[in-house]
Design a protein around this motif. Structure first.
Motif, PDB file in Angstrom:
ATOM      1  N   ASN A   8      13.939   3.654  -2.904  1.00 28.46           N
ATOM      2  CA  ASN A   8      13.390   2.326  -2.602  1.00 28.46           C
ATOM      3  C   ASN A   8      11.983   2.490  -1.825  1.00 28.46           C
ATOM      4  O   ASN A   8      10.944   1.833  -2.230  1.00 28.46           O
ATOM      5  N   ALA A  12       8.592   1.155  -3.542  1.00 29.40           N
ATOM      6  CA  ALA A  12       7.608   0.398  -2.839  1.00 29.40           C
ATOM      7  C   ALA A  12       6.250   1.030  -2.738  1.00 29.40           C
ATOM      8  O   ALA A  12       5.320   0.140  -2.814  1.00 29.40           O
ATOM      9  N   ALA A  13       6.019   2.140  -2.533  1.00 29.19           N
ATOM     10  CA  ALA A  13       4.802   2.786  -2.308  1.00 29.19           C
ATOM     11  C   ALA A  13       4.086   2.786  -3.496  1.00 29.19           C
ATOM     12  O   ALA A  13       2.922   2.683  -3.643  1.00 29.19           O
ATOM     13  N   ALA A  15       4.414   0.816  -6.100  1.00 27.89           N
ATOM     14  CA  ALA A  15       4.343  -0.535  -6.302  1.00 27.89           C
ATOM     15  C   ALA A  15       2.991  -1.008  -5.572  1.00 27.89           C
ATOM     16  O   ALA A  15       1.738  -1.652  -6.032  1.00 27.89           O
ATOM     17  N   LEU A  16       2.896  -0.601  -4.270  1.00 28.57           N
ATOM     18  CA  LEU A  16       1.639  -1.140  -3.300  1.00 28.57           C
ATOM     19  C   LEU A  16       0.374  -0.455  -3.754  1.00 28.57           C
ATOM     20  O   LEU A  16      -0.524  -1.103  -3.931  1.00 28.57           O
ATOM     21  N   ILE A  17       0.525   0.934  -4.014  1.00 26.33           N
ATOM     22  CA  ILE A  17      -0.703   1.699  -4.542  1.00 26.33           C
ATOM     23  C   ILE A  17      -1.143   0.911  -5.919  1.00 26.33           C
ATOM     24  O   ILE A  17      -2.514   0.771  -6.212  1.00 26.33           O
ATOM     25  N   GLY A  19      -0.623  -2.078  -6.850  1.00 32.10           N
ATOM     26  CA  GLY A  19      -0.997  -3.251  -6.700  1.00 32.10           C
ATOM     27  C   GLY A  19      -2.449  -3.567  -5.987  1.00 32.10           C
ATOM     28  O   GLY A  19      -3.300  -4.151  -6.463  1.00 32.10           O
ATOM     29  N   VAL A  20      -2.691  -2.716  -5.182  1.00 28.32           N
ATOM     30  CA  VAL A  20      -4.050  -2.324  -4.450  1.00 28.32           C
ATOM     31  C   VAL A  20      -4.975  -2.124  -5.481  1.00 28.32           C
ATOM     32  O   VAL A  20      -6.262  -2.851  -5.429  1.00 28.32           O
TER      33      VAL A  20
END
Length: 152
Positions: A8, A12-13, A15-17, A19-20
């Protein structure tokens, strides 16, 4: 349970990368991006590279897990190898059904790689025959299943 938390966090990491990187592209003016090659390289290239390597990782992990599953279950390995052998025989048949005649374009000129006897030309023909054979087999099973369902 611990591996689920790690997975998880990893998801999340990623997805965050992603997304940024995506938001960086969205925040910039599209006209400015189209006009400036340097801006394209600094904004769009990292997003494309990230996506490319993420796709490569997904393919490698998927293939690796599929092989791991086959190794752990020898019965499935036998079935898989049998299926691959049947597909190889069908490809062999398709290769010998295909020809390597010359391929012309709409203007009547010989297409690049379409020269008579070309290996590329021969494999394209084999691919077409392979698709026809597999489509025919799928059609027969579809009709068989349809008839079987109507009888019940």
């Amino acid at each position: 349970m611990k591996s689920n938390k790690i997975l998880n966090i990893l998801i999340a990491a990623i997805a965050l990368i992603g997304g940024v990187l995506f938001i960086r592209v969205l925040m910039e003016d599209s006209v400015a991006i189209e006009e400036s090659v340097d801006l394209q390289n600094s904004l769009v290239s990292p997003l494309i590279s990230f996506s490319y390597w993420l796709c490569i990782a997904a393919v490698v992990i998927t293939i690796g897990l599929a092989f791991w599953s086959l190794i752990r279950n020898p019965e499935n390995l036998k079935k898989t190898l049998g299926g691959l052998a049947v597909l190889a025989v069908l490809l062999f048949v398709a290769y010998f059904l295909s020809d390597s005649n010359v391929v012309y374009d709409a203007a009547g000129k010989i297409q690049p790689g379409g020269e008579e006897g070309s290996a590329t030309n021969h494999w394209v023909g084999a691919g077409i025959w392979y698709s026809v054979i597999l489509g025919g087999i799928a059609g027969v099973f579809f009709v068989w299943d349809l008839i079987k369902g109507l009888i019940k």
